[in-house]
Scaffold this active site. Structure first.
Site, PDB file in Angstrom:
ATOM      1  N   GLU A   1     -27.120  29.246   0.214  1.00  0.00           N
ATOM      2  CA  GLU A   1     -26.113  28.718   0.248  1.00  0.00           C
ATOM      3  C   GLU A   1     -25.675  27.862   1.129  1.00  0.00           C
ATOM      4  O   GLU A   1     -25.152  26.520   0.702  1.00  0.00           O
ATOM      5  CB  GLU A   1     -25.031  29.903   0.202  1.00  0.00           C
TER       6      GLU A   1
ATOM      7  N   GLU B   1     -22.543  28.164   4.631  1.00  0.00           N
ATOM      8  CA  GLU B   1     -22.538  29.049   3.535  1.00  0.00           C
ATOM      9  C   GLU B   1     -21.428  29.407   2.733  1.00  0.00           C
ATOM     10  O   GLU B   1     -21.121  29.467   1.580  1.00  0.00           O
ATOM     11  CB  GLU B   1     -23.059  30.436   4.371  1.00  0.00           C
TER      12      GLU B   1
ATOM     13  N   ASP C   1     -21.391  28.497  -1.179  1.00  0.00           N
ATOM     14  CA  ASP C   1     -20.967  29.675  -1.994  1.00  0.00           C
ATOM     15  C   ASP C   1     -20.050  29.126  -3.275  1.00  0.00           C
ATOM     16  O   ASP C   1     -20.310  29.560  -4.357  1.00  0.00           O
ATOM     17  CB  ASP C   1     -20.145  30.940  -1.343  1.00  0.00           C
TER      18      ASP C   1
END
Lengths: 226, 226
Positions: free
Chosen positions: B116, B40, B44
């Site tokens: 993400e 993640e 991101d």
């Protein structure tokens, strides 16, 4: 005007389109039809990804929270202005006479923005891989050892940055107590902000205890909504 | 357990390493030796860059401030949870029984994080170009028209998000005055937060004036340090 070839040599990258480099070096104060703000917007995201991937690959067991802290230590105005200085970027900036007078060529914000813009320009011209090589080369030269110890664990510096931005306060550290025999003394230190006690921790040295107390305080402060 | 091939079909991407996809779908509540938090973190940054580049190329004349606002409208928990829903990501998450009981499979935060992470996983396996194709395909399906009008100019929504996060307040709009003859009336509207007046603006409709007043207020609030 400086010879841009010298900057290219410092960067280790020859631009295909010199106009793109000029744009990346042009501060908005010039009031030209172009400036480096859009390239900075792009370069900021490029640097975020380059550093995120670098850290993920370098620290394979580190959790997301510590990766974020490491990134914050590398991706910020001060860090980028240092990278800019390492290639003498300031000498090549195009700025207005007024900005020159204000020592704009030496301002961390202008240097950091222009550095991001140059990275954005390299990314546009040559893609992520080329840009990654150049950025990591500069980063690794600047930070001889990017380590969890050197970066993530400097919680005192990090706490000070947070408390100054959030509250305009500098943290104070006070000795709460000592314990144990002389040859293995332990120190309990606590963080104070405006006389209010925050995190406290025990360590084998005052410095260790301060670092841990700072870490605890950072976590406490982060839980509170701004 | 759901057949992951269905998720791959929805994404339009076949994973080379199914374990990587499983990791991206594993919430930390599972208490497995792996979870999706590091992916993640990477994803991101990947999405930030993909959207930044997309907007730079789509809006060639738009300044950095408006590009940032556009990105903020696309890159956020709600937006990513919508993208996650568009591929039924929730059906494929690995979560604990407790999280299941808490309707975790439907939480925007879990969906956004897993989205993400999946993007981070695709990036690791296949690089930025593949990841960009998939992400933009999903984004363009979800936001049929990504336009300055539709996104950046909805300042009222943006202001409300800011004031709720920062102060826990919903902005109110009040009519300050009207002027001009009936067939070309103008309206002056102002934003109030907790009875204090912020930005005000004149428009040919109340709605236009409210949007402009919201925009001015956003700029005012942003100048104040948190």
């Amino acid at each position: 005007m400086q010879n841009l070839a010298n900057l290219e040599k410092n960067l280790g990258y020859k631009f295909k389109d010199e106009q793109l480099l000029i744009k990346a070096l042009t501060h908005k104060s010039c009031k030209k039809p172009y400036n480096n703000e859009r390239l900075e917007f792009l370069g900021d995201a490029v640097m975020d990804l380059i550093v995120a991937e670098y850290l993920c690959k370098k620290f394979r067991k580190t959790d997301e929270g510590d990766l974020s802290k490491l990134r914050a230590a590398l991706v910020n105005e001060k860090s980028f202005s240092n990278l800019a200085k390492s290639v003498n970027l300031g000498d090549f900036l195009f700025i207005s006479a007024a900005e020159e007078h204000n020592k704009g060529r030496f301002k961390a914000s202008l240097l950091s923005d222009a550095f991001e813009a140059v990275m954005g320009a390299i990314y546009l011209e040559s893609g992520l891989e080329s840009c990654t090589k150049i950025a990591l080369n500069l980063l690794e030269n600047e930070y001889k050892s990017i380590s969890l110890d050197a970066l993530a664990k400097d919680y005192k510096t990090m706490l000070q940055e947070i408390t100054q931005a959030k509250f305009g306060l500098t943290p104070e550290y006070k000795l709460i107590s000592t314990s144990g025999p002389d040859h293995q003394k332990e120190f309990k230190m606590a963080v104070f902000l405006d006389e209010k006690k925050y995190g406290e921790a025990v360590g084998k040295s005052k410095k260790d205890a301060e670092q841990q107390a700072a870490k605890i305080t950072i976590d406490e402060i982060k839980k509170v909504k701004p």
